[in-house]
Design an enzyme around this catalytic site. Structure first.
Site, PDB file in Angstrom:
ATOM      1  N   ASN A 133     -64.680  22.222  68.678  1.00  0.00           N
ATOM      2  CA  ASN A 133     -65.180  23.248  67.969  1.00  0.00           C
ATOM      3  C   ASN A 133     -64.236  23.606  66.888  1.00  0.00           C
ATOM      4  O   ASN A 133     -63.047  23.500  67.368  1.00  0.00           O
ATOM      5  CB  ASN A 133     -65.934  24.439  68.653  1.00  0.00           C
ATOM      6  CG  ASN A 133     -64.737  25.487  68.989  1.00  0.00           C
ATOM      7  OD1 ASN A 133     -64.115  26.224  68.379  1.00  0.00           O
ATOM      8  ND2 ASN A 133     -64.373  25.125  70.449  1.00  0.00           N
TER       9      ASN A 133
ATOM     10  N   CYS B  14     -56.165  30.705  70.637  1.00  0.00           N
ATOM     11  CA  CYS B  14     -57.331  29.977  69.817  1.00  0.00           C
ATOM     12  C   CYS B  14     -56.469  28.870  69.196  1.00  0.00           C
ATOM     13  O   CYS B  14     -55.346  28.817  68.415  1.00  0.00           O
ATOM     14  CB  CYS B  14     -57.805  30.981  68.701  1.00  0.00           C
ATOM     15  SG  CYS B  14     -59.017  30.147  67.569  1.00  0.00           S
TER      16      CYS B  14
ATOM     17  N   ASN C 274     -57.450  27.635  77.887  1.00  0.00           N
ATOM     18  CA  ASN C 274     -58.605  27.459  76.712  1.00  0.00           C
ATOM     19  C   ASN C 274     -59.043  26.156  76.308  1.00  0.00           C
ATOM     20  O   ASN C 274     -58.595  25.449  76.950  1.00  0.00           O
ATOM     21  CB  ASN C 274     -58.038  28.266  75.567  1.00  0.00           C
ATOM     22  CG  ASN C 274     -58.795  28.863  74.537  1.00  0.00           C
ATOM     23  OD1 ASN C 274     -59.946  28.191  74.221  1.00  0.00           O
ATOM     24  ND2 ASN C 274     -58.613  30.190  73.992  1.00  0.00           N
TER      25      ASN C 274
ATOM     26  N   CYS D 165     -64.386  -5.682  89.828  1.00  0.00           N
ATOM     27  CA  CYS D 165     -62.926  -5.715  90.670  1.00  0.00           C
ATOM     28  C   CYS D 165     -62.175  -6.873  90.185  1.00  0.00           C
ATOM     29  O   CYS D 165     -60.924  -6.864  89.796  1.00  0.00           O
ATOM     30  CB  CYS D 165     -63.305  -5.350  92.029  1.00  0.00           C
ATOM     31  SG  CYS D 165     -64.322  -6.820  92.798  1.00  0.00           S
TER      32      CYS D 165
ATOM     33  N   CYS E 299     -65.642  -0.254  90.606  1.00  0.00           N
ATOM     34  CA  CYS E 299     -66.766  -0.635  91.507  1.00  0.00           C
ATOM     35  C   CYS E 299     -67.932   0.318  91.186  1.00  0.00           C
ATOM     36  O   CYS E 299     -67.867   1.466  91.175  1.00  0.00           O
ATOM     37  CB  CYS E 299     -66.430  -0.683  92.974  1.00  0.00           C
ATOM     38  SG  CYS E 299     -67.853  -0.988  93.695  1.00  0.00           S
TER      39      CYS E 299
HETATM   40  C1  FMN Z   1     -67.924  27.431  69.976  1.00  0.00           C
HETATM   41  C2  FMN Z   1     -66.843  27.980  70.740  1.00  0.00           C
HETATM   42  C3  FMN Z   1     -66.222  29.157  70.408  1.00  0.00           C
HETATM   43  C4  FMN Z   1     -65.215  29.752  71.195  1.00  0.00           C
HETATM   44  N1  FMN Z   1     -64.687  30.963  70.974  1.00  0.00           N
HETATM   45  C5  FMN Z   1     -63.962  31.438  71.595  1.00  0.00           C
HETATM   46  C6  FMN Z   1     -63.190  32.786  71.474  1.00  0.00           C
HETATM   47  O1  FMN Z   1     -63.479  33.441  70.277  1.00  0.00           O
HETATM   48  N2  FMN Z   1     -62.444  33.408  72.199  1.00  0.00           N
HETATM   49  C7  FMN Z   1     -61.877  32.724  73.369  1.00  0.00           C
HETATM   50  O2  FMN Z   1     -61.041  33.152  74.026  1.00  0.00           O
HETATM   51  N3  FMN Z   1     -62.365  31.435  73.858  1.00  0.00           N
HETATM   52  C8  FMN Z   1     -63.428  30.910  72.675  1.00  0.00           C
HETATM   53  N4  FMN Z   1     -63.842  29.670  73.226  1.00  0.00           N
HETATM   54  C9  FMN Z   1     -63.322  29.011  74.379  1.00  0.00           C
HETATM   55  C10 FMN Z   1     -64.106  29.093  75.768  1.00  0.00           C
HETATM   56  O3  FMN Z   1     -64.314  30.456  75.986  1.00  0.00           O
HETATM   57  C11 FMN Z   1     -63.629  28.163  76.767  1.00  0.00           C
HETATM   58  O4  FMN Z   1     -62.246  28.800  76.845  1.00  0.00           O
HETATM   59  C12 FMN Z   1     -63.469  26.663  76.573  1.00  0.00           C
HETATM   60  O5  FMN Z   1     -64.788  26.583  75.990  1.00  0.00           O
HETATM   61  C13 FMN Z   1     -63.348  26.081  77.764  1.00  0.00           C
HETATM   62  O6  FMN Z   1     -64.570  26.207  78.656  1.00  0.00           O
HETATM   63  P1  FMN Z   1     -65.489  25.243  79.061  1.00  0.00           P
HETATM   64  O7  FMN Z   1     -64.908  23.700  79.282  1.00  0.00           O
HETATM   65  O8  FMN Z   1     -66.342  25.899  80.146  1.00  0.00           O
HETATM   66  O9  FMN Z   1     -66.337  25.055  77.700  1.00  0.00           O
HETATM   67  C14 FMN Z   1     -64.700  29.295  72.314  1.00  0.00           C
HETATM   68  C15 FMN Z   1     -65.273  27.851  72.561  1.00  0.00           C
HETATM   69  C16 FMN Z   1     -66.313  27.196  71.879  1.00  0.00           C
HETATM   70  C17 FMN Z   1     -67.063  26.186  72.366  1.00  0.00           C
END
Ligand code: FMN
Lengths: 410, 422
Positions: free
Chosen positions: A78, A139, A205, A350, A388
């Site tokens: 994203n 982020c 994150n 294998c 395998c």
């Molecule tokens: C579209 C999208 C928007 C996100 N926005 C935020 C956000 O605003 N703040 C944040 O801390 N994490 C944000 N995340 C991260 C998620 O909270 C999470 O940490 C990350 O997707 C990993 O977890 P997962 O593998 O279960 O998705 C966002 C993730 C996605 C996919």
């Protein structure tokens, strides 16, 4: 008609009815969506990261991209930013959700660029009755006030300093710092979070990534009129990285960990907890399949606990840590591959792997389409076992006349 | 005789479960009369949470061991699978069966005490049992009146090659032990015969009587009714030995009995004699395939006219037919071709042309076929009396009977609670 196992835990003084939380994400970025998530049975929400009024959040669409294995999403990318809703709106939601769900954890995520902003955000959330505050230091598009792509948690000093500001304002409201695995030394970052005074750490994150390139037009994914940028990668693809992040922190720093990044089912969650997470946050799973996924998460965990004779989910926390060693500390088994001819389907994978990428220790009978291990040459690397497709290979070692097996787990 | 179908291995089950798209508002679930949350249990297979999967199915369908074996998936869940638009449908019933084969229904079971009133259930087949389970879950005390062995058709008639006895027994025992307050070994044919006062009654007798052919000599030695043979086969009594048997009919029962005969005596011939053509066979794909696999042959477009024989049966005279216009059943009607009679020599004849309702329960309103008329909530014309299963819908499937039993239970609960408030 079937007994419901109590999955509740205490998390920094907050009651969670299960260890499964919705992370700061689109799944918590509308009041109604967050409401639906809690109603479906999730233990808590962390409302998507908010900021001070007037802070511009120039989103770009399309923002999502992905790659798949067998037509199923493995990695989700994203180029989203934080929420377009500012703190004035978020405090209303905290109040509304707290009123509708007094027994659920209502948390909020924040991001600021200077001390006053961070602290104002905290004060206003506290006033609204928030249960917990998470700070996004990670982020992948970059932290506010930093160069593009630079995250607060990539600086030890900034991490410690800003954590200090936030905790100073938060008082007894628990604070989590959400970090990135994209650093040289995750332990140093975790130590900074702790010395800054935070109650816990969210590890971690999304991970900065480039989801792909169109090889005819040379446009990166996701493509916005031919242009693209680095995405935050989430979903199953990042699970092994998250496991390592959690484990390293848990082994080296005495701090509560909320696990996040790549958990896609209850088994993943158990793994996160076994390396030190107290609970697990989910984003890609509910974004993909919806909130109904909570059902198998809870039921799977409940049966696992009962089968294993564990009383509470907390009994799992850290269970695997004593077994994680450095490479040199490991024992030295002398193993050989063993092929189960009854299970073997004769694909020859294998053989291909061992012959061109191993130790040429498998012979191939093309007549019978059967691989044969040459024990003199086999060093026991276990590459054949990985490839395998029907799990017909395991590694064995004879020790004091007892056979020990090293089998691949499904 | 051994069960034909093999259960999935763990690898097969997980590979198959991973093919499931996990559709939202899943059409498979909507197509299941018992409304089993199919995508949810498949998701649980994917995560190897079989116990959780078992709980999900059993909450929706109390006869899961039986349905996992004999549900005609091509008519229900699987016919609606979205994955078929990509390649082939998910093998839902076999996944369902994989769960029951690898779990124990009693584990973790927790029922609240039965503190509410007794409810009479007449008939211990799938509809009656499903109703009982649902009522007991809500705290009522189901009392089942059943003269025969509990379980109905799956226990007493469906052949062991499709449904091994230990499987159906396991299921019925589990239900009996946990959900049924009392069973009474009494045949009830009228509401007056209920010796106690029940506020609510559920009639689910099924269709105990078989239709007979209206041709000469059906009482000759060597002529049998199909369900008689199936019931005996179920308790291990072999049919009499024969050289060439004819099964008259074209439904599930006809094909099942033909398979049973052929498998019992593989060196003898078994022929299904049916007045319409292959296309009109009113049987599940699996039943037809099983009959063909076991070596049963077919004589289509043959209308039985007269059974021949002196002391015992020697054969049947049939008239050749061609298919005319569609009849009330929606299938093309067989029209006899003049002067086309011919004789089929047979030393055993089985009549399998269908079941009919008994002349029970004079106080209850019925339709022209003798089936009980019910409202949407399964209530009959008599207050507090509900009905479901084959006695309402005619011969159909186990899962549909389960669905009606569940629905009746819901209505009974509503009715009982309403009564209390008056
Ligand atoms: C579209 C999208 C928007 C996100 N926005 C935020 C956000 O605003 N703040 C944040 O801390 N994490 C944000 N995340 C991260 C998620 O909270 C999470 O940490 C990350 O997707 C990993 O977890 P997962 O593998 O279960 O998705 C966002 C993730 C996605 C996919």
């Amino acid at each position: 008609m079937y007994k419901e196992k109590d999955l509740s835990i205490d998390f920094l003084g907050i009651h969670l009815d299960s260890p499964f939380i919705l992370s700061a994400s689109p799944s918590t970025d509308e009041l109604e969506i967050a409401y639906n998530g809690l109603k479906a049975g999730w233990a808590g929400v962390i409302l998507k990261t908010t900021s001070i009024e007037g802070n511009p959040v120039p989103l770009k669409y399309p923002m999502m991209s992905s790659f798949a294995t067998d037509h199923r999403i493995t990695g989700l990318g994203n180029i989203d930013l934080i929420s377009q809703y500012h703190i004035n709106e978020i405090v209303k939601r905290v109040k509304a959700l707290k009123e509708a769900f007094p027994d659920k954890m209502i948390a909020a995520s924040i991001m600021g660029s200077k001390k006053e902003d961070w602290q104002t955000l905290v004060w206003r959330l506290k006033k609204a009755g928030v249960d917990l505050i998470e700070c996004s230091f990670s982020c992948p598009q970059g932290s506010m006030g930093e160069a593009p792509g630079r995250m607060l948690a990539q600086s030890i000093e900034a991490t410690e300093k800003v954590t200090g500001w936030v905790k100073e304002a938060a008082g007894d409201t628990p604070v989590l710092i959400k970090i990135t695995p994209q650093v040289t030394d995750i332990v140093e970052v975790a130590k900074a979070v702790k010395s800054g005074g935070a109650d816990g750490i969210t590890a971690s994150n999304t991970i900065p990534s480039l989801l792909g390139v169109d090889i005819k037009t040379f446009e990166p994914y996701p493509t916005l009129f031919g242009k693209g940028t680095y995405s935050g990668l989430s979903g199953p693809a990042i699970k092994p990285i998250t496991l390592r992040t959690i484990a390293e922190i848990a082994k080296n720093v005495d701090i509560t960990i909320s696990g996040n990044g790549g958990a896609f089912n209850w088994r993943d969650a158990v793994e996160f907890m076994s390396v030190g997470a107290s609970n697990v946050q989910f984003c890609t799973l509910p974004m993909h399949y919806g909130f109904r996924t909570i059902r198998d998460l809870k039921s799977g965990l409940a049966h696992y606990l009962m089968d294993m004779g564990f009383h509470s989910p907390m009994d799992i926390v850290g269970k695997a840590l004593p077994n994680i060693k450095t490479q040199e500390e490991l024992p030295s088994p002398e193993t050989k591959a063993e092929i189960n001819e009854d299970k073997c389907i004769g694909c020859g994978l294998c053989y291909a792997a061992c012959n061109d990428g191993g130790h040429q220790a498998i012979d191939w009978d093309s007549e019978k389409r059967l691989p044969n291990v040459n024990e003199d040459k086999c060093v026991g690397c276990a590459m054949c076992m990985q490839v395998c497709p029907v799990n017909a290979i395991r590694m064995k070692e004879k020790l004091n006349s007892d056979m020990h097996y090293f089998a691949k787990k499904e | 005789m051994e069960e034909i179908e093999k259960t999935f291995s763990k690898e097969q089950a997980i590979v198959e479960a991973k093919r499931c798209l996990y559709c939202y508002d899943a059409p498979c679930q909507a197509a299941c009369p018992a409304n089993v949350p199919i995508p949810e249990f498949i998701q649980s297979i994917r995560t190897d949470n079989l116990k959780g999967a078992q709980e999900i199915i059993r909450e929706a369908n109390p006869l899961i061991e039986i349905c996992g074996r004999v549900c005609p998936e091509e008519s229900f869940c699987q016919s609606a699978c979205t994955r078929a638009k990509v390649d082939t449908p998910i093998r839902i019933r076999e996944l369902h069966r994989y769960i029951t084969d690898n779990t124990n229904p009693s584990e973790n079971l927790e029922l609240k005490p039965a503190t509410k009133e007794k409810v009479a259930i007449i008939g211990g087949g799938p509809a009656g049992l499903a109703c009982a389970v649902e009522l007991r879950r809500q705290g009522y005390k189901p009392v089942i009146f059943e003269k025969k062995q509990l379980g109905g058709i799956p226990v007493n008639e469906i052949s062991k090659i499709r449904l091994p006895e230990n499987i159906s027994q396991k299921e019925v025992k589990f239900i009996h032990h946990n959900f049924i307050y009392q069973t009474k070994d009494i045949k009830i044919t009228s509401l007056k015969e209920l010796n106690e006062d029940f506020k609510a009654v559920f009639i689910a007798t099924g269709l105990p009587d078989e239709l007979n052919l209206n041709i000469p000599n059906t009482t000759l030695k060597g002529v049998y009714q199909a369900r008689e043979i199936l019931k005996k086969a179920k308790v291990g009594i072999k049919p009499q030995i024969f050289k060439r048997a004819g099964v008259i009919g074209g439904g599930n029962v006809a094909l099942e009995v033909a398979s049973v005969l052929k498998r019992e005596y593989p060196n003898s011939d078994v022929e299904v004699i049916y007045r319409r053509s292959e296309k009109e066979l009113k049987a599940f794909k699996k039943e037809i395939e099983e009959a063909i696999d076991s070596g049963v042959t077919f004589q289509f477009l043959a209308i039985p006219k007269e059974i021949k024989g002196k002391e015992r049966v020697e054969g049947v005279v049939v008239t050749r037919a061609h298919l005319g216009e569609k009849d009330a059943s929606g299938r093309r009607h067989p029209e006899p071709i003049p002067h086309s009679d011919f004789f089929i020599p047979l030393d055993l004849i089985v009549i399998a042309i269908g079941q009919k309702a008994s002349n029970f329960f004079p106080e209850i309103e019925k339709d022209e076929r003798g089936l009980i008329k019910v409202n949407d909530d399964m209530s009959t014309n008599v207050k507090g009396v509900f009905a479901g299963g084959d006695i309402v819908k005619g011969p159909s499937t186990i899962v549909e009977s389960v669905a009606q039993g569940k629905k009746a239970a819901e209505s009974i609960v509503k009715y009982m609670e309403g009564e209390k408030n008056v």
